[in-house]
Scaffold this motif. Structure first.
Motif, PDB file in Angstrom:
ATOM      1  N   LEU A  30       0.834  -1.194   0.000  1.00  0.00           N
ATOM      2  CA  LEU A  30       0.000   0.000   0.000  1.00  0.00           C
ATOM      3  C   LEU A  30       0.872   1.249   0.000  1.00  0.00           C
ATOM      4  O   LEU A  30       1.905   1.305   0.673  1.00  0.00           O
ATOM      5  CB  LEU A  30      -0.910   0.003   1.231  1.00  0.00           C
ATOM      6  CG  LEU A  30      -1.842  -1.208   1.366  1.00  0.00           C
ATOM      7  CD1 LEU A  30      -2.574  -1.160   2.702  1.00  0.00           C
ATOM      8  CD2 LEU A  30      -2.834  -1.274   0.218  1.00  0.00           C
ATOM      9  N   ASN A  31       0.437   2.255  -0.757  1.00  0.00           N
ATOM     10  CA  ASN A  31       1.157   3.525  -0.808  1.00  0.00           C
ATOM     11  C   ASN A  31       0.154   4.659  -0.744  1.00  0.00           C
ATOM     12  O   ASN A  31      -1.028   4.460  -0.519  1.00  0.00           O
ATOM     13  CB  ASN A  31       2.039   3.610  -2.052  1.00  0.00           C
ATOM     14  CG  ASN A  31       1.269   3.327  -3.325  1.00  0.00           C
ATOM     15  OD1 ASN A  31       0.307   4.016  -3.643  1.00  0.00           O
ATOM     16  ND2 ASN A  31       1.681   2.289  -4.053  1.00  0.00           N
ATOM     17  N   GLY A  32       0.631   5.875  -0.923  1.00  0.00           N
ATOM     18  CA  GLY A  32      -0.251   7.025  -0.819  1.00  0.00           C
ATOM     19  C   GLY A  32      -0.302   7.540   0.603  1.00  0.00           C
ATOM     20  O   GLY A  32       0.410   7.073   1.495  1.00  0.00           O
ATOM     21  N   THR A  33      -1.166   8.525   0.832  1.00  0.00           N
ATOM     22  CA  THR A  33      -1.239   9.151   2.152  1.00  0.00           C
ATOM     23  C   THR A  33      -2.059   8.300   3.114  1.00  0.00           C
ATOM     24  O   THR A  33      -2.942   7.531   2.703  1.00  0.00           O
ATOM     25  CB  THR A  33      -1.865  10.548   2.053  1.00  0.00           C
ATOM     26  OG1 THR A  33      -3.162  10.434   1.452  1.00  0.00           O
ATOM     27  CG2 THR A  33      -0.997  11.465   1.209  1.00  0.00           C
ATOM     28  N   PHE A  34      -1.742   8.494   4.403  1.00  0.00           N
ATOM     29  CA  PHE A  34      -2.459   7.741   5.432  1.00  0.00           C
ATOM     30  C   PHE A  34      -3.920   8.180   5.454  1.00  0.00           C
ATOM     31  O   PHE A  34      -4.225   9.368   5.507  1.00  0.00           O
ATOM     32  CB  PHE A  34      -1.812   7.977   6.792  1.00  0.00           C
ATOM     33  CG  PHE A  34      -2.416   7.144   7.891  1.00  0.00           C
ATOM     34  CD1 PHE A  34      -1.979   5.854   8.115  1.00  0.00           C
ATOM     35  CD2 PHE A  34      -3.439   7.651   8.683  1.00  0.00           C
ATOM     36  CE1 PHE A  34      -2.544   5.081   9.118  1.00  0.00           C
ATOM     37  CE2 PHE A  34      -4.007   6.878   9.683  1.00  0.00           C
ATOM     38  CZ  PHE A  34      -3.562   5.595   9.902  1.00  0.00           C
ATOM     39  N   ALA A  84       1.403  -1.819   9.368  1.00  0.00           N
ATOM     40  CA  ALA A  84       2.863  -1.794   9.365  1.00  0.00           C
ATOM     41  C   ALA A  84       3.426  -2.374   8.067  1.00  0.00           C
ATOM     42  O   ALA A  84       2.771  -3.171   7.375  1.00  0.00           O
ATOM     43  CB  ALA A  84       3.400  -2.587  10.556  1.00  0.00           C
ATOM     44  N   ASN A  85       4.656  -1.943   7.739  1.00  0.00           N
ATOM     45  CA  ASN A  85       5.401  -2.492   6.608  1.00  0.00           C
ATOM     46  C   ASN A  85       4.679  -2.313   5.282  1.00  0.00           C
ATOM     47  O   ASN A  85       4.480  -3.248   4.517  1.00  0.00           O
ATOM     48  CB  ASN A  85       5.722  -3.975   6.851  1.00  0.00           C
ATOM     49  CG  ASN A  85       6.565  -4.186   8.099  1.00  0.00           C
ATOM     50  OD1 ASN A  85       7.660  -3.634   8.226  1.00  0.00           O
ATOM     51  ND2 ASN A  85       6.037  -4.951   9.040  1.00  0.00           N
ATOM     52  N   ASN A  86       4.267  -1.046   5.044  1.00  0.00           N
ATOM     53  CA  ASN A  86       3.754  -0.625   3.756  1.00  0.00           C
ATOM     54  C   ASN A  86       4.554   0.617   3.340  1.00  0.00           C
ATOM     55  O   ASN A  86       5.677   0.815   3.816  1.00  0.00           O
ATOM     56  CB  ASN A  86       2.256  -0.338   3.837  1.00  0.00           C
ATOM     57  CG  ASN A  86       1.422  -1.611   3.834  1.00  0.00           C
ATOM     58  OD1 ASN A  86       1.261  -2.254   2.805  1.00  0.00           O
ATOM     59  ND2 ASN A  86       0.898  -2.004   5.010  1.00  0.00           N
ATOM     60  N   SER A  87       3.996   1.429   2.468  1.00  0.00           N
ATOM     61  CA  SER A  87       4.685   2.654   2.036  1.00  0.00           C
ATOM     62  C   SER A  87       3.771   3.860   2.183  1.00  0.00           C
ATOM     63  O   SER A  87       3.732   4.750   1.331  1.00  0.00           O
ATOM     64  CB  SER A  87       5.142   2.510   0.571  1.00  0.00           C
ATOM     65  OG  SER A  87       6.069   1.449   0.438  1.00  0.00           O
ATOM     66  N   LEU A  88       3.010   3.903   3.274  1.00  0.00           N
ATOM     67  CA  LEU A  88       2.093   5.015   3.517  1.00  0.00           C
ATOM     68  C   LEU A  88       2.868   6.248   3.951  1.00  0.00           C
ATOM     69  O   LEU A  88       3.852   6.155   4.700  1.00  0.00           O
ATOM     70  CB  LEU A  88       1.071   4.617   4.586  1.00  0.00           C
ATOM     71  CG  LEU A  88       0.173   3.432   4.225  1.00  0.00           C
ATOM     72  CD1 LEU A  88      -0.617   2.967   5.436  1.00  0.00           C
ATOM     73  CD2 LEU A  88      -0.763   3.780   3.066  1.00  0.00           C
ATOM     74  N   SER A  89       2.395   7.391   3.526  1.00  0.00           N
ATOM     75  CA  SER A  89       3.094   8.648   3.818  1.00  0.00           C
ATOM     76  C   SER A  89       2.112   9.670   4.374  1.00  0.00           C
ATOM     77  O   SER A  89       0.915   9.413   4.529  1.00  0.00           O
ATOM     78  CB  SER A  89       3.769   9.176   2.552  1.00  0.00           C
ATOM     79  OG  SER A  89       2.805   9.415   1.540  1.00  0.00           O
ATOM     80  N   GLY A  90       2.644  10.878   4.674  1.00  0.00           N
ATOM     81  CA  GLY A  90       1.800  11.963   5.139  1.00  0.00           C
ATOM     82  C   GLY A  90       1.652  11.986   6.641  1.00  0.00           C
ATOM     83  O   GLY A  90       2.499  11.493   7.395  1.00  0.00           O
TER      84      GLY A  90
END
Length: 580
Positions: free
Chosen positions: A266-270, A286-292
């Protein structure tokens, strides 16, 4: 008067003969078939498809399945309208069986529970199982099954639970599973299931647990899943889901207690959608690529009293900020290790050293330390919490596992767990002992050994009676212990009976029709036989009256007295009764 004697003797003979005929059919073992012959053939074929190195099914070659107590064959305690007994359950858990599942299983058309968990059975799941419309529990966990899930399973109208976890199942989830309107539990974790989660599953009205972790699922997360009105646990970690967003609809699941999407792509903003979930106790991304930023409203509305806790595990993403308050209620834990935000050394409450699986409860200690060990020889042992000093008894041992609990630290829930389990089992508090330190296993599962002791009556009662062993075992193996949200679903890896209970083990795994039912069947048979013999006797007498030669009443009496042996054991066939 002689005619009346003749009538009475005919009645006695007819009754005795018909009762003998019926009872020899009922109790005659292999010669008197009681179980539906179609089901008997199916059981034989099923056995031939298995490899049984421990000879657990050795008695499947003799007698009648329901009357001769075949191992693991449990039958209904009543004769059906077709005049036969039928198999209600196959309980073959933990018997070291290998081989394959025979398609002939579908001929057990009345069966409600199929349990072959924790064996070494391989091959495909037969599509023919989809024809057992009475099936409630399909329990295939812990084998070596391969191939894809049959579409036909989606047409089992009464299925409550499907457990195929810890196999090697591949291929997609059939869209036909959307027809399982009574199913509450999908336990399909730890396989190789691939493809997309079918959006059609959103139509399932009763689904409570959706466990699909540790598979090869991919694609987007269907927003329609939020339409399932009773869903409590969504465990999808360790798959290959991707996408820039988690559907906003997932913030509208009022009964959700656990949501786990750890170890995906998963990516993109939380997403700011998790503040309106009042029952949520574990959120793991945990252990994804979420940002923000992380919105603090996830935890701000949590109360500090009661046992409801919240764990938010967001480790190892790309999160850079918290929007809102940094104040955590005492019943909330947030884990942010491995995110850029933790470069701020002032966020110890979020970024400090925390073990995912916090300290486990310690083993129970024996409160009877002053008792003499030699007075309680194995397998007897002192009951740790007994109110009576030095009470020793033989426990039942349950290898037990919580499959998806909503916590990471068991200690605050120990007392609640003991109260929950003893109340469901109808036991006193001191009868349950958590015998080993509960240990966290891969997939956020908590394993433990439970010891269940007999109730103290007096100092001469140290064992459960057989009926109580069967009752307790049945509650576990038939999943009749209702789940509590915080503990999630459970599973029994083994139900261990020590030597004094081996006879109970034979009774439980070879349980046929009960003695009470047998008495009822016998009485019913005899009553029917008496009625039938009365009718037959009456017809014979009427026929005889019409055809007998004209003679004096005295002459007839003398003739009948000579040609009939009293007691109804024999009638000479040259008697006028049988002449034309």
């Amino acid at each position: 008067m002689c005619i009346e004697m003749f009538r009475t003797r005919i009645m006695l003979f007819g009754t005795a003969f018909v009762v003998w005929l019926c009872c020899s059919h009922l109790f005659g073992g292999a010669d008197g078939q009681v179980t539906d012959p179609v089901e008997v053939t199916a059981l034989h074929t099923f056995k031939q498809s298995l490899i049984d190195p421990n000879q657990n099914l050795s008695n499947w070659n003799r007698g009648d399945p329901c009357m001769s107590n075949w191992t693991g064959v449990l039958c209904f305690n009543m004769i059906m309208d077709d005049g036969y007994l039928h198999v209600e359950e196959l309980l073959l858990q933990n018997m070291n069986l290998s081989g394959s599942l025979s398609p002939e299983l579908h001929r057990l058309s009345y069966m409600k529970r199929l349990n072959v968990m924790w064996n070494k059975i391989s091959g495909n799941i037969p599509k023919e199982i989809g024809n057992i419309t009475s099936l409630i529990l399909l329990l295939l966990s812990g084998n070596q099954l391969t191939g894809s899930l049959p579409e036909e399973i989606g047409y089992l109208p009464n299925l409550d639970r499907i457990q195929i976890d810890e196999n090697q199942i591949s291929g997609p989830i059939p869209k036909s599973f959307a027809n399982l309107n009574k199913t509450m539990h999908f336990h399909m974790n730890n396989n190789s299931i691939s493809g997309q989660i079918p959006p059609e599953l959103s139509s399932l009205p009763e689904l409570v647990h959706l466990l699909l972790d540790n598979n090869n699922l991919s694609g987007y997360l269907p927003p329609e899943l939020a339409n399932m009105p009773k869903l409590q646990i969504v465990q999808l970690d360790n798959n290959h889901f991707d996408g820039a967003t988690i559907p906003a609809t997932y913030g509208n699941m009022p009964h959700l207690t656990k949501f786990d999407l750890s170890n995906n792509n998963l990516n993109g903003t939380f997403p700011g959608i998790f503040s309106g979930l009042p029952q949520l106790q574990r959120l793991a991304l945990a252990n994804n690529s979420l940002s923000g930023s992380i919105p603090s409203n996830i935890w701000e509305n949590r109360t500090s009293n009661g046992t409801k806790r919240l764990i938010v595990d967001l480790q190892n993403n790309m999160l850079s900020n918290i929007s809102g308050s940094y104040n955590l209620p005492p019943n909330v834990t947030v884990r942010l290790q491995g995110n850029p935000i933790c470069l701020n050394t002032n966020l110890v409450q979020f970024c400090g050293s925390q073990n995912e699986n916090d300290s486990n409860i310690q083993s129970s200690t024996n409160s009877n330390v002053a008792c003499f060990v030699q007075s309680c020889p194995p397998p007897y042992e002192y009951v740790p919490s007994s109110l009576v000093p030095c009470f020793c008894a033989v426990p039942l041992i349950v290898d037990y596992r919580l499959k998806s609990p909503g916590f990471s630290d068991f200690r605050p829930y120990t007392n609640l767990f003991e109260e929950y389990l003893t109340s469901r089992l109808e036991l006193k508090a001191y009868q349950l002992d958590i015998a080993t330190t509960p240990m966290w296993e891969t997939g956020h599962r908590l394993g433990m050994y439970l010891k269940i002791f007999p109730v103290y009556i007096d100092n001469t009662h140290h064992l459960f009676n057989s009926s109580e062993v069967l009752r307790i075992r049945g509650l576990f193996t038939r999943w009749e212990i209702r789940d509590l949200k915080i503990f999630g679903p459970y599973e029994v890896l083994n139900f261990i009976l020590l030597d004094p209970y081996k006879d109970a083990d034979l009774s439980s795994s070879k349980s046929g029709i009960s003695k009470v039912a047998l008495i009822g069947i016998a009485l019913g048979t005899i009553a029917g036989a008496v009625t039938l013999s009365a009718i037959v006797s009456h017809l014979i007498l009427r026929l005889n009256t019409r055809k007998r030669h004209t003679s004096s009443r005295r002459h007839l009496c003398e003739y009948l007295t000579v040609t009939i042996i009293c007691g109804g054991s024999k009638i000479y066939h040259d008697s006028p009764l049988f002449s034309s």
